[in-house]
Design an enzyme around this catalytic site. Sequence first.
Site, PDB file in Angstrom:
ATOM      1  N   GLY A  55       1.385   5.031   1.352  1.00  0.00           N
ATOM      2  CA  GLY A  55       1.454   5.967   3.206  1.00  0.00           C
ATOM      3  C   GLY A  55       2.765   4.772   3.928  1.00  0.00           C
ATOM      4  O   GLY A  55       3.019   5.458   4.942  1.00  0.00           O
ATOM      5  N   HIS A  56       3.343   4.540   3.037  1.00  0.00           N
ATOM      6  CA  HIS A  56       4.820   3.232   4.032  1.00  0.00           C
ATOM      7  C   HIS A  56       5.659   4.397   3.488  1.00  0.00           C
ATOM      8  O   HIS A  56       7.269   3.874   2.925  1.00  0.00           O
ATOM      9  CB  HIS A  56       4.676   1.947   3.663  1.00  0.00           C
TER      10      HIS A  56
ATOM     11  N   ASP B 230      -3.352  -7.726   0.453  1.00  0.00           N
ATOM     12  CA  ASP B 230      -1.141  -8.512  -0.266  1.00  0.00           C
ATOM     13  C   ASP B 230      -1.183 -10.102  -1.168  1.00  0.00           C
ATOM     14  O   ASP B 230      -0.592 -10.502  -1.976  1.00  0.00           O
ATOM     15  CB  ASP B 230       0.164  -7.989   0.508  1.00  0.00           C
TER      16      ASP B 230
ATOM     17  N   GLY C  85       0.637  -1.558   0.244  1.00  0.00           N
ATOM     18  CA  GLY C  85       0.347  -0.027   0.239  1.00  0.00           C
ATOM     19  C   GLY C  85       0.380   1.704  -0.160  1.00  0.00           C
ATOM     20  O   GLY C  85       2.006   0.980   0.028  1.00  0.00           O
TER      21      GLY C  85
ATOM     22  N   HIS D  52       0.009  -0.280   9.764  1.00  0.00           N
ATOM     23  CA  HIS D  52      -1.772   0.735   8.890  1.00  0.00           C
ATOM     24  C   HIS D  52      -2.286   1.882   9.777  1.00  0.00           C
ATOM     25  O   HIS D  52      -3.288   1.613   9.595  1.00  0.00           O
ATOM     26  CB  HIS D  52      -2.121  -0.478   8.258  1.00  0.00           C
TER      27      HIS D  52
END
Lengths: 241, 693
Positions: free
Chosen positions: B407-408, B461, B405, B570
């Site tokens: 945001g990392h 994932d 995703g 997350h």
Amino acid sequence: MPGQAQVRLETATAFCPCYRMAQITGRDIVDLFRLIALRLSEGRSELGALDGAIGDADHGNSMAEGFSAVVRATSAMTNAAPFELLMVAGRSFLSAVGATTGPLYASAMLAAGRDLEGKVTLEPADVVRLVPAFARGIAERGKARPGDKTMMDAWGPAARAATDALNAGLAPARCLSLAETAAREGCDATRAMVASIGRAARLGARSLGHVDPGAASAVIVIAALHEWLADHEAATAEGSG
Amino acid sequence: MASGLGGRPADDAAVRMPLRFGDDPLLWASWLYYEEGLTQGTIAEQMGVSRPTVNAYLAEARARGIVNVEISPEKFSGLSIAQSLRDHFGLQDCLVIPTEGVERPLIPRLGEAGARVIARILRSGDTLAVTWGRTVLSLADQIGPLDLKDVRVVQATGGTTARIPWTPEACASTLAKAINARAIPISAPAIVSSAEVRAMLMQEAVLAEQLAILAEADKIVMGISSLRPESTIHTSGFLDGTMQLAHYQDAVGSLAGRFISARGEPVIGPMHDRTIGLTLDQLRRIPQRIAIAGGLDKVAAILAALRGGYVSILVTDIATGRGILSAEGYREPPRRSAPQSDAPLPARMEVKKFINDPKDAVDEALRGALAAHEDLIAPVPGSTRAVRAIDGPRPGKVAVVIGGGAGHEPAFWGYVGPGLADAAAVGNIFASPPPDPIIAATRAVQGGAGALFIYGNFSGDVMNFDMAAEVMEAEGVTVRSIVTTDDIASSPIELRTSRRGVAGNVFTFKIAGAAAARGLALDACEALARHANARTYTMGLALEPCSLPETRRPTFALGPGDMEIGVGVHGEPGVERRGIERADACADLLLDRILSEMPASRGDEVALLVNSLGSTVNFELYIILKRVRQRLKARGLRVHRTFVGAYYTSLDMAGVSLSMMHLDPELKELLDHPCRSAALTILPEERITAKAT
């Protein structure tokens, strides 16, 4: 859209002549997607709050964005049959969402599409059958068992209730009403469950007391199916009456 | 009764108020708070008023004399003397106990107080030096077992005559045994016959090793000896009267067998070169120096030690403390009334962000990253969420495809480049990419030798990468998937395969990237990546939740004094919540969990990653790292490479994760293999050397 409902007497349900007018076309299916997208969009902050307690607070957005993408992808397909729309919906939902929800709802819609393959229009009972079809697709892809605290804890009971009600010969909207009730009860029951798969699993006992966001969004989808079919039947009855 | 404090409780609450309080909410609140011991929040609920109102009631109850708060004069005196000593001598802390014991004499009571202090400040991995004497032995006799790991207790000097019970050996070994620490003796007499003998002894490997450990002490607990005839320094045979008269007339006290003047300066005499143990300079460099001493005969010695800066924490008694202060001519400044406690800060509700439209945020950030690193990465044509390395595909090279995703950041595009991954697929915020960009990325970089997918173990994932793998296999590209599982907080060790993949991914990316860059076949690359994952451990801790661009609200609520342990990447809550602790305790918490699982022996090598979860700055990461390195040193583990910074984030979450890869020669070599990417660059050896010259 009562005026657009095509009258196809030869495929009308045999056991209840009053649904004759309620034939459902591709346009109606797009309309159904639109209602689901709207209801999910309205529920996104509520779903986000649920998810924040045990997930990452993005489930509401994923669901709303996913069904918006479905509406965008299907709204121009004016002459497509319902099963074709479900196939396109599955693929567009997957591409827009990814995540866990993407493959699960994509599988749900593809399973439903396969069931309805070849049908140009649907009868109301087919809309009821969407619920067990969705549940089957989700279960096959996600492999969650009852009590795992996932969306299956809403989809499973809803599917069983819908199938039982159809077998009992109840009216389609009534069938979906029972499915919705079962989904709500199943969703509520997730409060007492400890997440064992999915992102909330890491929380273990701390997930107790929280509703599973996937089950909560399943309730919204099933309630939207019910709402849409009830409206459709009412409108069709008016139009024909 | 009209108080102007938000009025009386609501009518229904007044009905609930028991009659005995005579309709007086101040009295009711005071009773619940002081007599029943309820919190102000609970009282607010019971009274049906707000918490600030309860607070105001209590304040007014004190102001009106309904409640009198009084600290017992003896305790008050101890407190105020302790505070004065602390302020005047710049101590870290000071504990002053009553002089007149009810049952017991002063020395055992000082020993007991000292034991409490040591139990409070000693940490896992510490090396604690210990001097000798009655008080120190009394402390050692009274301290209980401590739940600490890798603590060493080292003698501060060589040994003395055995005619006394409180020898350096006895003090150190008793203390070490009591707290389950390792005892390190100094295998030599404290005083030897000549400087030559000392010089010879110091060359002995055993002694040199012991003294080296002594020089690493983080803390010392010591007595302070006067030079009075009955003092420890005399009874232990350290100093005789003649010697004192001839050479140590300026000395007023002794610390660890060394002598100081009234001003706290070292007094160097003939014994200096004959003493084996800590020097005064070394002593002053020990970060925490706890002195335990009391008795009016010691006032001069203690004062000298304080003036010389040899003490950072003092444990003494009221009479001694008062004596020290009056000898110093210290007068207590008039006390001001206690400051009002600060009102709690308002909780952060809407988080400010640099966002245009939240819906565009992921694509815009990715476009910016591609522009910033255009020398390294480029978009895969036809896909907005697939990124490939500029150099490639290389025919015959295994393609490493990573993803997850958004945001990392800098994951995952930050690990695309030569010697690392060949391509990355990016999903929505915290959501796996769908199969499409994974397929597009794989097609763009595969060089006929197969593809290795590496991603964290999250159900989304796994599903999406598996779907992509099916498509690639159908196209004739062999795909192997490495699902990383380094997050030790996410499942117990028996369920290792169900653990999540978090910041430790960086190590697995690195190893797989190096293996592929060396031209190893798919089977070998896969085996090495699995090996790296199996030997990588991560544990995280959050101080603040993150907030999503869409909602701009914290994803979960964390109390102002709380931290979340084992937090995910997350923004999902962690496995346990508890009160925030000091940085060292936080580092210990992370490290102890990792060490409890990592089967490492002394001398093994590790690679370290102290990773920011987003908004925690390097300044704090280095404080954590300092402690981690200190602990690893105490554990005898060598750190081959250290990475500090934002390598794998959760948007703006405040917090840290610690990842450790247990190296073996193969992993070490692959870790050192050069690579270049936006987030991780390892230079070839020769270039480092060239730079240094």
